[in-house]
Design an enzyme around this catalytic site. Sequence first.
Site, PDB file in Angstrom:
ATOM      1  N   GLN A  95      46.497  27.455   2.070  1.00  0.00           N
ATOM      2  CA  GLN A  95      46.272  28.662   1.260  1.00  0.00           C
ATOM      3  C   GLN A  95      45.027  29.393   1.758  1.00  0.00           C
ATOM      4  O   GLN A  95      44.719  30.479   1.283  1.00  0.00           O
ATOM      5  CB  GLN A  95      46.071  28.270  -0.202  1.00  0.00           C
ATOM      6  N   HIS A 113      48.443  32.681   2.345  1.00  0.00           N
ATOM      7  CA  HIS A 113      47.773  33.791   1.650  1.00  0.00           C
ATOM      8  C   HIS A 113      47.118  34.777   2.602  1.00  0.00           C
ATOM      9  O   HIS A 113      46.181  35.478   2.232  1.00  0.00           O
ATOM     10  CB  HIS A 113      46.766  33.239   0.637  1.00  0.00           C
ATOM     11  N   CYS A 142      43.608  54.278   6.917  1.00  0.00           N
ATOM     12  CA  CYS A 142      44.569  53.903   7.959  1.00  0.00           C
ATOM     13  C   CYS A 142      44.703  55.050   8.966  1.00  0.00           C
ATOM     14  O   CYS A 142      44.923  56.203   8.563  1.00  0.00           O
ATOM     15  CB  CYS A 142      45.919  53.609   7.283  1.00  0.00           C
ATOM     16  N   GLY A 182      42.018  19.509  -1.424  1.00  0.00           N
ATOM     17  CA  GLY A 182      41.089  20.551  -1.872  1.00  0.00           C
ATOM     18  C   GLY A 182      41.688  21.774  -2.502  1.00  0.00           C
ATOM     19  O   GLY A 182      41.246  22.882  -2.210  1.00  0.00           O
TER      20      GLY A 182
HETATM   21  C1  BJW Z   1      36.996  20.019  -2.781  1.00  0.00           C
HETATM   22  C2  BJW Z   1      35.747  19.977  -2.257  1.00  0.00           C
HETATM   23  C3  BJW Z   1      35.598  19.146  -1.156  1.00  0.00           C
HETATM   24  C4  BJW Z   1      35.623  21.312  -3.877  1.00  0.00           C
HETATM   25  N1  BJW Z   1      36.638  18.460  -0.691  1.00  0.00           N
HETATM   26  N2  BJW Z   1      38.029  19.339  -2.315  1.00  0.00           N
HETATM   27  C5  BJW Z   1      53.312  31.495 -13.293  1.00  0.00           C
HETATM   28  C6  BJW Z   1      52.542  31.585 -14.438  1.00  0.00           C
HETATM   29  C7  BJW Z   1      51.474  32.474 -14.490  1.00  0.00           C
HETATM   30  C8  BJW Z   1      51.155  33.306 -13.435  1.00  0.00           C
HETATM   31  C9  BJW Z   1      51.914  33.196 -12.314  1.00  0.00           C
HETATM   32  C10 BJW Z   1      52.972  32.315 -12.242  1.00  0.00           C
HETATM   33  N3  BJW Z   1      53.523  32.440 -11.016  1.00  0.00           N
HETATM   34  C11 BJW Z   1      52.830  33.346 -10.324  1.00  0.00           C
HETATM   35  C12 BJW Z   1      51.849  33.831 -11.101  1.00  0.00           C
HETATM   36  C13 BJW Z   1      50.862  34.866 -10.742  1.00  0.00           C
HETATM   37  C14 BJW Z   1      49.817  34.385  -9.770  1.00  0.00           C
HETATM   38  C15 BJW Z   1      49.264  33.020 -10.194  1.00  0.00           C
HETATM   39  O1  BJW Z   1      49.628  31.979  -9.701  1.00  0.00           O
HETATM   40  N4  BJW Z   1      48.294  33.037 -11.093  1.00  0.00           N
HETATM   41  C16 BJW Z   1      47.671  31.786 -11.543  1.00  0.00           C
HETATM   42  C17 BJW Z   1      46.162  31.950 -11.542  1.00  0.00           C
HETATM   43  C18 BJW Z   1      48.242  31.429 -12.884  1.00  0.00           C
HETATM   44  N5  BJW Z   1      50.381  34.338  -8.442  1.00  0.00           N
HETATM   45  C19 BJW Z   1      50.472  35.424  -7.694  1.00  0.00           C
HETATM   46  O2  BJW Z   1      50.127  36.513  -8.121  1.00  0.00           O
HETATM   47  C20 BJW Z   1      51.069  35.261  -6.318  1.00  0.00           C
HETATM   48  N6  BJW Z   1      52.086  36.226  -6.110  1.00  0.00           N
HETATM   49  C21 BJW Z   1      53.202  36.222  -6.816  1.00  0.00           C
HETATM   50  O3  BJW Z   1      53.466  35.395  -7.665  1.00  0.00           O
HETATM   51  O4  BJW Z   1      54.005  37.275  -6.463  1.00  0.00           O
HETATM   52  C22 BJW Z   1      55.218  37.490  -7.180  1.00  0.00           C
HETATM   53  C23 BJW Z   1      55.903  38.613  -6.450  1.00  0.00           C
HETATM   54  C24 BJW Z   1      57.125  38.384  -5.871  1.00  0.00           C
HETATM   55  C25 BJW Z   1      57.772  39.446  -5.205  1.00  0.00           C
HETATM   56  C26 BJW Z   1      57.174  40.694  -5.125  1.00  0.00           C
HETATM   57  C27 BJW Z   1      55.929  40.908  -5.693  1.00  0.00           C
HETATM   58  C28 BJW Z   1      55.284  39.858  -6.361  1.00  0.00           C
HETATM   59  C29 BJW Z   1      50.035  35.564  -5.240  1.00  0.00           C
HETATM   60  C30 BJW Z   1      48.894  34.601  -5.248  1.00  0.00           C
HETATM   61  C31 BJW Z   1      47.851  35.051  -4.217  1.00  0.00           C
HETATM   62  C32 BJW Z   1      46.603  34.211  -4.291  1.00  0.00           C
HETATM   63  N7  BJW Z   1      45.593  34.852  -3.525  1.00  0.00           N
HETATM   64  C33 BJW Z   1      44.279  34.228  -3.467  1.00  0.00           C
HETATM   65  C34 BJW Z   1      43.279  35.211  -2.801  1.00  0.00           C
HETATM   66  C35 BJW Z   1      43.488  35.253  -1.297  1.00  0.00           C
HETATM   67  C36 BJW Z   1      42.584  36.203  -0.649  1.00  0.00           C
HETATM   68  C37 BJW Z   1      41.126  35.863  -0.808  1.00  0.00           C
HETATM   69  O5  BJW Z   1      40.700  34.730  -0.534  1.00  0.00           O
HETATM   70  O6  BJW Z   1      40.371  36.742  -1.191  1.00  0.00           O
HETATM   71  O7  BJW Z   1      44.345  32.999  -2.749  1.00  0.00           O
HETATM   72  S1  BJW Z   1      43.666  33.721  -5.074  1.00  0.00           S
HETATM   73  C38 BJW Z   1      42.915  32.246  -4.523  1.00  0.00           C
HETATM   74  O8  BJW Z   1      43.591  31.108  -5.098  1.00  0.00           O
HETATM   75  C39 BJW Z   1      43.169  32.173  -3.015  1.00  0.00           C
HETATM   76  C40 BJW Z   1      43.473  30.733  -2.823  1.00  0.00           C
HETATM   77  O9  BJW Z   1      44.214  30.549  -1.634  1.00  0.00           O
HETATM   78  C41 BJW Z   1      44.242  30.387  -4.073  1.00  0.00           C
HETATM   79  C42 BJW Z   1      44.252  28.931  -4.409  1.00  0.00           C
HETATM   80  O10 BJW Z   1      42.969  28.468  -4.692  1.00  0.00           O
HETATM   81  P1  BJW Z   1      42.493  27.056  -4.148  1.00  0.00           P
HETATM   82  O11 BJW Z   1      42.543  27.045  -2.688  1.00  0.00           O
HETATM   83  O12 BJW Z   1      43.227  26.000  -4.869  1.00  0.00           O
HETATM   84  O13 BJW Z   1      40.948  27.080  -4.538  1.00  0.00           O
HETATM   85  P2  BJW Z   1      40.231  26.761  -5.917  1.00  0.00           P
HETATM   86  O14 BJW Z   1      38.877  27.371  -5.856  1.00  0.00           O
HETATM   87  O15 BJW Z   1      41.075  27.112  -7.068  1.00  0.00           O
HETATM   88  O16 BJW Z   1      40.101  25.174  -5.917  1.00  0.00           O
HETATM   89  C43 BJW Z   1      39.266  24.519  -4.999  1.00  0.00           C
HETATM   90  C44 BJW Z   1      39.465  23.045  -5.141  1.00  0.00           C
HETATM   91  O17 BJW Z   1      38.709  22.405  -4.151  1.00  0.00           O
HETATM   92  C45 BJW Z   1      39.012  22.474  -6.499  1.00  0.00           C
HETATM   93  O18 BJW Z   1      40.035  21.644  -7.017  1.00  0.00           O
HETATM   94  C46 BJW Z   1      37.781  21.650  -6.143  1.00  0.00           C
HETATM   95  O19 BJW Z   1      37.631  20.485  -6.947  1.00  0.00           O
HETATM   96  C47 BJW Z   1      38.105  21.267  -4.723  1.00  0.00           C
HETATM   97  N8  BJW Z   1      36.951  20.940  -3.896  1.00  0.00           N
HETATM   98  N9  BJW Z   1      34.943  20.841  -3.005  1.00  0.00           N
HETATM   99  C48 BJW Z   1      37.850  18.592  -1.319  1.00  0.00           C
HETATM  100  N10 BJW Z   1      34.390  19.043  -0.571  1.00  0.00           N
END
Ligand code: BJW
Length: 235
Positions: A95, A113, A142, A182
Amino acid sequence: MIGAARRLLADGRRIVCFSGAGLSAESGIATFRDATEGLWAKYDPTVLASPEGFAADPQLVIDWYASRRRTVAEAQPNPAHTALAGRDDIVNVTQNVDDLLHRAGAEPIIQLHGRLDADRCHGECGHWEVVSLSEPPGLRDCPDCGQPMRPAVVWFGEALPPQQWKAAEQACRDCDTLLVIGTSAIVYPAAGLIGLAKSAGARIIVVNPQRTEAGRIADVEVLGPAGEVVPELLG
Ligand code: BJW
């Protein structure tokens, strides 16, 4: 727990690593949801990383990405990236939008992502450009259609790149071992890959210093930082 995880990985014939921001945390790149410090602490990343956030204040969003891009430019792959790169039998589904797995030499990598080292047109024209992480561009239009340019990442409410998503689904359906590193596993559809692999029969190993949603369906949960645990698991 680490012994049990090592045995599962040793038995694995088709291993996929599904990673999130925690993989790069020890390289000095802030995770998405963990508390941040400094200049950007007062802003909510889930608002900035959305089309609504960009429409409300494009300059703020571009400045936030410029700051993050400079941090990534200065970061180095950590031992977890290097350990994954040392295993060319592991398919990386990430991701993360940074380039640290690439710089470590991992292959193949499916980036769900998008990527920080490119910009794309926020309109429909499809214009796309590689950009410098160390000298990131400011707010600009653009050259083809005049709509604003923006980072080539996937914001909330946007669809994931279809080819990458299809490849990730296929890899997770086909794997016998899924190593989850992570991630808070709360952002969908990406987080759904863990359940997909589980229901297709894969063993699930989760590496995270904290308990997460993914831990609920894990066969083995190893609590610890990726930079220490992953080299031990894969070495
Ligand atoms: C360690 C550590 C160490 C610390 N060692 N570990 C169902 C219900 C409700 C909402 C939704 C749903 N389905 C979809 C949604 C909407 C939404 C969503 O999921 N929302 C949730 C918050 C509920 N999803 C979307 O909007 C997605 N799109 C979509 O569904 O489109 C539908 C569609 C279809 C067709 C046409 C049009 C639309 C898109 C999601 C995009 C996510 N984008 C981001 C930003 C990317 C750009 C940027 O970086 O700026 O991606 S958000 C952010 O979260 C980023 C990450 O990739 C992603 C995941 O986060 P991640 O990697 O898990 O990080 P953290 O910070 O959450 O966790 C870090 C972890 O590391 C922790 O657990 C720590 O403990 C651990 N850690 N140190 C190992 N040393």
